[in-house]
Structure formats: C-alpha cells, structure tokens
Design a protein around this motif. Structure first.
Motif, PDB file in Angstrom:
ATOM      1  N   ARG A  10       0.835  -1.209   0.000  1.00 23.31           N
ATOM      2  CA  ARG A  10       0.000   0.000   0.000  1.00 23.31           C
ATOM      3  C   ARG A  10       0.869   1.258   0.000  1.00 23.31           C
ATOM      4  O   ARG A  10       0.583   2.217  -0.706  1.00 23.31           O
ATOM      5  N   ARG A  11       1.944   1.257   0.806  1.00 24.05           N
ATOM      6  CA  ARG A  11       2.854   2.404   0.833  1.00 24.05           C
ATOM      7  C   ARG A  11       3.435   2.647  -0.559  1.00 24.05           C
ATOM      8  O   ARG A  11       3.478   3.775  -1.028  1.00 24.05           O
ATOM      9  N   GLN A  12       3.869   1.575  -1.218  1.00 28.14           N
ATOM     10  CA  GLN A  12       4.441   1.729  -2.559  1.00 28.14           C
ATOM     11  C   GLN A  12       3.382   2.212  -3.537  1.00 28.14           C
ATOM     12  O   GLN A  12       3.659   3.056  -4.393  1.00 28.14           O
ATOM     13  N   GLN A  13       2.167   1.711  -3.426  1.00 24.61           N
ATOM     14  CA  GLN A  13       1.062   2.140  -4.283  1.00 24.61           C
ATOM     15  C   GLN A  13       0.805   3.647  -4.099  1.00 24.61           C
ATOM     16  O   GLN A  13       0.625   4.375  -5.075  1.00 24.61           O
ATOM     17  N   ILE A  14       0.842   4.110  -2.861  1.00 25.12           N
ATOM     18  CA  ILE A  14       0.608   5.526  -2.568  1.00 25.12           C
ATOM     19  C   ILE A  14       1.769   6.370  -3.088  1.00 25.12           C
ATOM     20  O   ILE A  14       1.561   7.435  -3.683  1.00 25.12           O
ATOM     21  N   ILE A  15       2.992   5.915  -2.890  1.00 24.31           N
ATOM     22  CA  ILE A  15       4.162   6.670  -3.368  1.00 24.31           C
ATOM     23  C   ILE A  15       4.168   6.742  -4.895  1.00 24.31           C
ATOM     24  O   ILE A  15       4.444   7.799  -5.471  1.00 24.31           O
ATOM     25  N   ASP A  16       3.832   5.646  -5.554  1.00 17.81           N
ATOM     26  CA  ASP A  16       3.724   5.673  -7.016  1.00 17.81           C
ATOM     27  C   ASP A  16       2.660   6.678  -7.458  1.00 17.81           C
ATOM     28  O   ASP A  16       2.855   7.418  -8.424  1.00 17.81           O
ATOM     29  N   ALA A  17       1.538   6.712  -6.727  1.00 20.33           N
ATOM     30  CA  ALA A  17       0.473   7.672  -7.036  1.00 20.33           C
ATOM     31  C   ALA A  17       0.955   9.097  -6.788  1.00 20.33           C
ATOM     32  O   ALA A  17       0.627  10.016  -7.557  1.00 20.33           O
ATOM     33  N   ALA A  18       1.740   9.304  -5.744  1.00 22.93           N
ATOM     34  CA  ALA A  18       2.286  10.646  -5.458  1.00 22.93           C
ATOM     35  C   ALA A  18       3.203  11.094  -6.583  1.00 22.93           C
ATOM     36  O   ALA A  18       3.140  12.250  -7.022  1.00 22.93           O
ATOM     37  N   ILE A  19       4.048  10.204  -7.068  1.00 21.83           N
ATOM     38  CA  ILE A  19       4.950  10.539  -8.173  1.00 21.83           C
ATOM     39  C   ILE A  19       4.150  10.924  -9.416  1.00 21.83           C
ATOM     40  O   ILE A  19       4.433  11.942 -10.059  1.00 21.83           O
ATOM     41  N   ARG A  20       3.127  10.144  -9.735  1.00 17.82           N
ATOM     42  CA  ARG A  20       2.300  10.466 -10.907  1.00 17.82           C
ATOM     43  C   ARG A  20       1.577  11.807 -10.718  1.00 17.82           C
ATOM     44  O   ARG A  20       1.485  12.613 -11.644  1.00 17.82           O
ATOM     45  N   THR A  21       1.087  12.044  -9.502  1.00 17.22           N
ATOM     46  CA  THR A  21       0.348  13.273  -9.217  1.00 17.22           C
ATOM     47  C   THR A  21       1.259  14.496  -9.297  1.00 17.22           C
ATOM     48  O   THR A  21       0.884  15.524  -9.874  1.00 17.22           O
ATOM     49  N   ILE A  22       2.459  14.403  -8.737  1.00 15.04           N
ATOM     50  CA  ILE A  22       3.407  15.512  -8.839  1.00 15.04           C
ATOM     51  C   ILE A  22       3.757  15.763 -10.306  1.00 15.04           C
ATOM     52  O   ILE A  22       3.828  16.908 -10.744  1.00 15.04           O
ATOM     53  N   ILE A  27       4.021  20.169  -7.521  1.00 19.01           N
ATOM     54  CA  ILE A  27       4.089  19.895  -6.086  1.00 19.01           C
ATOM     55  C   ILE A  27       2.930  20.537  -5.336  1.00 19.01           C
ATOM     56  O   ILE A  27       2.379  19.946  -4.417  1.00 19.01           O
ATOM     57  N   THR A  28       2.537  21.733  -5.720  1.00 19.52           N
ATOM     58  CA  THR A  28       1.427  22.377  -5.006  1.00 19.52           C
ATOM     59  C   THR A  28       0.099  21.710  -5.314  1.00 19.52           C
ATOM     60  O   THR A  28      -0.803  21.730  -4.478  1.00 19.52           O
ATOM     61  N   GLY A  29      -0.025  21.120  -6.483  1.00 18.79           N
ATOM     62  CA  GLY A  29      -1.253  20.417  -6.839  1.00 18.79           C
ATOM     63  C   GLY A  29      -1.307  18.990  -6.339  1.00 18.79           C
ATOM     64  O   GLY A  29      -2.312  18.307  -6.507  1.00 18.79           O
ATOM     65  N   ALA A  30      -0.223  18.527  -5.735  1.00 13.75           N
ATOM     66  CA  ALA A  30      -0.170  17.145  -5.227  1.00 13.75           C
ATOM     67  C   ALA A  30      -0.728  17.123  -3.807  1.00 13.75           C
ATOM     68  O   ALA A  30      -0.010  16.948  -2.833  1.00 13.75           O
ATOM     69  N   THR A  31      -2.028  17.312  -3.715  1.00 12.23           N
ATOM     70  CA  THR A  31      -2.699  17.287  -2.416  1.00 12.23           C
ATOM     71  C   THR A  31      -2.936  15.837  -1.997  1.00 12.23           C
ATOM     72  O   THR A  31      -2.920  14.922  -2.838  1.00 12.23           O
ATOM     73  N   HIS A  45      -6.934   6.336   4.390  1.00 15.85           N
ATOM     74  CA  HIS A  45      -6.012   5.225   4.160  1.00 15.85           C
ATOM     75  C   HIS A  45      -4.606   5.735   3.825  1.00 15.85           C
ATOM     76  O   HIS A  45      -3.610   5.172   4.276  1.00 15.85           O
ATOM     77  N   VAL A  46      -4.549   6.789   3.031  1.00 24.48           N
ATOM     78  CA  VAL A  46      -3.240   7.361   2.689  1.00 24.48           C
ATOM     79  C   VAL A  46      -2.532   7.804   3.960  1.00 24.48           C
ATOM     80  O   VAL A  46      -1.371   7.477   4.192  1.00 24.48           O
ATOM     81  N   ARG A  47      -3.236   8.524   4.816  1.00 24.32           N
ATOM     82  CA  ARG A  47      -2.626   8.994   6.068  1.00 24.32           C
ATOM     83  C   ARG A  47      -2.240   7.815   6.965  1.00 24.32           C
ATOM     84  O   ARG A  47      -1.211   7.854   7.626  1.00 24.32           O
ATOM     85  N   HIS A  48      -3.045   6.779   6.962  1.00 25.40           N
ATOM     86  CA  HIS A  48      -2.744   5.599   7.790  1.00 25.40           C
ATOM     87  C   HIS A  48      -1.432   4.939   7.349  1.00 25.40           C
ATOM     88  O   HIS A  48      -0.608   4.558   8.182  1.00 25.40           O
ATOM     89  N   PHE A  49      -1.244   4.816   6.049  1.00 25.60           N
ATOM     90  CA  PHE A  49      -0.082   4.083   5.547  1.00 25.60           C
ATOM     91  C   PHE A  49       1.186   4.931   5.420  1.00 25.60           C
ATOM     92  O   PHE A  49       2.287   4.392   5.506  1.00 25.60           O
ATOM     93  N   VAL A  50       1.053   6.248   5.191  1.00 25.10           N
ATOM     94  CA  VAL A  50       2.254   7.064   4.979  1.00 25.10           C
ATOM     95  C   VAL A  50       2.331   8.309   5.855  1.00 25.10           C
ATOM     96  O   VAL A  50       3.342   9.011   5.812  1.00 25.10           O
ATOM     97  N   GLY A  51       1.322   8.608   6.614  1.00 28.24           N
ATOM     98  CA  GLY A  51       1.370   9.788   7.474  1.00 28.24           C
ATOM     99  C   GLY A  51       0.843  11.019   6.769  1.00 28.24           C
ATOM    100  O   GLY A  51       0.054  10.939   5.827  1.00 28.24           O
ATOM    101  N   ASN A  52       1.312  12.176   7.207  1.00 32.63           N
ATOM    102  CA  ASN A  52       0.825  13.430   6.628  1.00 32.63           C
ATOM    103  C   ASN A  52       1.511  13.709   5.284  1.00 32.63           C
ATOM    104  O   ASN A  52       2.384  12.962   4.844  1.00 32.63           O
ATOM    105  N   ASP A  54       3.687  16.003   4.344  1.00 33.13           N
ATOM    106  CA  ASP A  54       5.139  16.198   4.396  1.00 33.13           C
ATOM    107  C   ASP A  54       5.872  14.868   4.505  1.00 33.13           C
ATOM    108  O   ASP A  54       6.884  14.657   3.828  1.00 33.13           O
ATOM    109  N   GLU A  55       5.390  13.970   5.342  1.00 38.19           N
ATOM    110  CA  GLU A  55       6.018  12.649   5.474  1.00 38.19           C
ATOM    111  C   GLU A  55       5.942  11.881   4.163  1.00 38.19           C
ATOM    112  O   GLU A  55       6.903  11.228   3.759  1.00 38.19           O
ATOM    113  N   LEU A  56       4.808  11.975   3.494  1.00 36.49           N
ATOM    114  CA  LEU A  56       4.645  11.302   2.196  1.00 36.49           C
ATOM    115  C   LEU A  56       5.617  11.877   1.171  1.00 36.49           C
ATOM    116  O   LEU A  56       6.255  11.128   0.428  1.00 36.49           O
ATOM    117  N   LEU A  57       5.765  13.200   1.126  1.00 36.08           N
ATOM    118  CA  LEU A  57       6.665  13.799   0.142  1.00 36.08           C
ATOM    119  C   LEU A  57       8.121  13.425   0.407  1.00 36.08           C
ATOM    120  O   LEU A  57       8.883  13.191  -0.535  1.00 36.08           O
TER     121      LEU A  57
END
Length: 196
Positions: A10-22, A27-31, A45-52, A54-57
């Motif tokens: 799940r963490r990797q799935q979220i990080i991959d999604a963050a990369i695509r979103t950025i 960066i400002t649109g990557a809410t 779920h995102v907060r559960h697996f990766v935190g806030n 800033d932690e996700l970024l």
C-alpha cells in the motif's frame, strides 16, 4: 522469497500515485486528496499508511531518487567508468523531458521549505559528483584531487543545465553538444594526467 507485507504494498502504491500526481499537477497540486484518488484509496487510508503530506513527500523523494537505502547517487548501479556515467547523464533516460522531470522540479520546489527533502536532493546530486570523482581517480590516478573535483562538478553541471533546457525546449543538438563538451573535458583531463 518472502512476499512484501500488505502495508508495504500500500505504501508503494501511494508513493507511485504521489509521483504520478506531482508529475501531472506539480508539487502544489499534489494534495493528499488527489494522491488518494490517484491511488484508488481514501485520504484516511493514505494517512494511515504514509502519514501526513510532508512525510509522504519525503518518502516519495527518497524512493524516487534511490532504489535502496545504501545508494548515494542517481547514477545507475553498475556504472563503472567515466564514459558510462557520461552516457547516462546525456542519454535519453536522463535528458528526456516529461513527467520524471516535472517530479524533479516539484521536489526541488518542495526542498526549499522541507529540509528532509533538501537533504535527499543534495545526497542524490552530490553523490553523482562523488561517484564521478571516484571513477576519475580509478581511471587516472595522476589527476589531482582539485582537478578531479572540478571535472566532476563541471560534468554534472553541464548535464543538469542540459536537462533544464531540454524541459523548456527539447533539442537533440544541444544534448549532443553538451555531451561532446563533457567528453572533451574528460579527454583533456585524461591527456593531461598521462603527460604528468
């Protein structure tokens, strides 16, 4: 081989999604909401697996730049010559404009206010200089420490300038000229060390 935990998947799935979103929204649109939508999860779920956010970024930057915890350079593992490093730094994978460059520029912007991201970027790019310096020393031990550091800095600077310009206006001629300049610098340094 053990299967990764569901949490790590799940963490990797979220990080991959963050990369695509950025890459798509900057960066400002990557809410967190956009990243959650891209990951197909709720914001909770995102907060559960990766935190806030800033932690996700921070974790996104770490995984974007480094495949493993022991890496200190964006050069591919197994790069074992100056020519190989130059081939990578002026090759299609590194110079092509697109989402990867948008992610880099987004992380650079984030690094201005997030010291942990700044440290990751410094490690990634200064690691290239260090690795190039080591390769120069291996191939031509007579090159002085100062010349080695200057050459490594100059080659990395040329490569980054080329990437920056290619993101604005793609030009194979500019990339070829930048690569030729890096090779000429390397060749002159190698010839001078042989004459020493």
């Amino acid at each position: 081989m053990a299967r990764p935990s569901v949490a790590e998947e799940r963490r990797q799935q979220i990080i991959d999604a963050a990369i695509r979103t950025i890459g798509t929204h900057g960066i400002t649109g990557a809410t967190l909401d956009r990243i959650a939508e891209e990951a197909g999860m709720s914001r909770g779920h995102v907060r559960h697996f990766v935190g806030n956010r800033d932690e996700l970024l921070v974790e996104t930057a770490r995984r974007f730049y480094f495949d493993g915890p022991d890496e200190d350079s964006i050069l591919p593992s197994g790069t074992n010559s100056v020519a190989g490093a130059i081939d990578f730094l002026f090759g299609d994978e590194f110079t092509e404009p697109g989402n990867a460059n948008a992610v880099v520029f987004g992380l650079i912007e984030a690094s201005r206010t997030n010291p942990a991201i700044a440290q990751i970027l410094v490690r990634a790019y200064s690691g290239v200089e260090t690795k190039l310096g080591e390769l120069i020393a291996e191939e031509h031990p007579a090159v002085s420490d100062l010349e080695r550091k200057q050459a490594a800095y100059a080659i990395v600077s040329m490569a980054l300038h080329n990437v920056f310009m290619n993101d604005i206006e793609q030009s194979d001629d500019r990339t070829d000229a930048a690569r030729d300049a890096a090779l000429a610098l390397w060749g002159a340094l190698a010839r001078s060390s042989e004459g020493a």
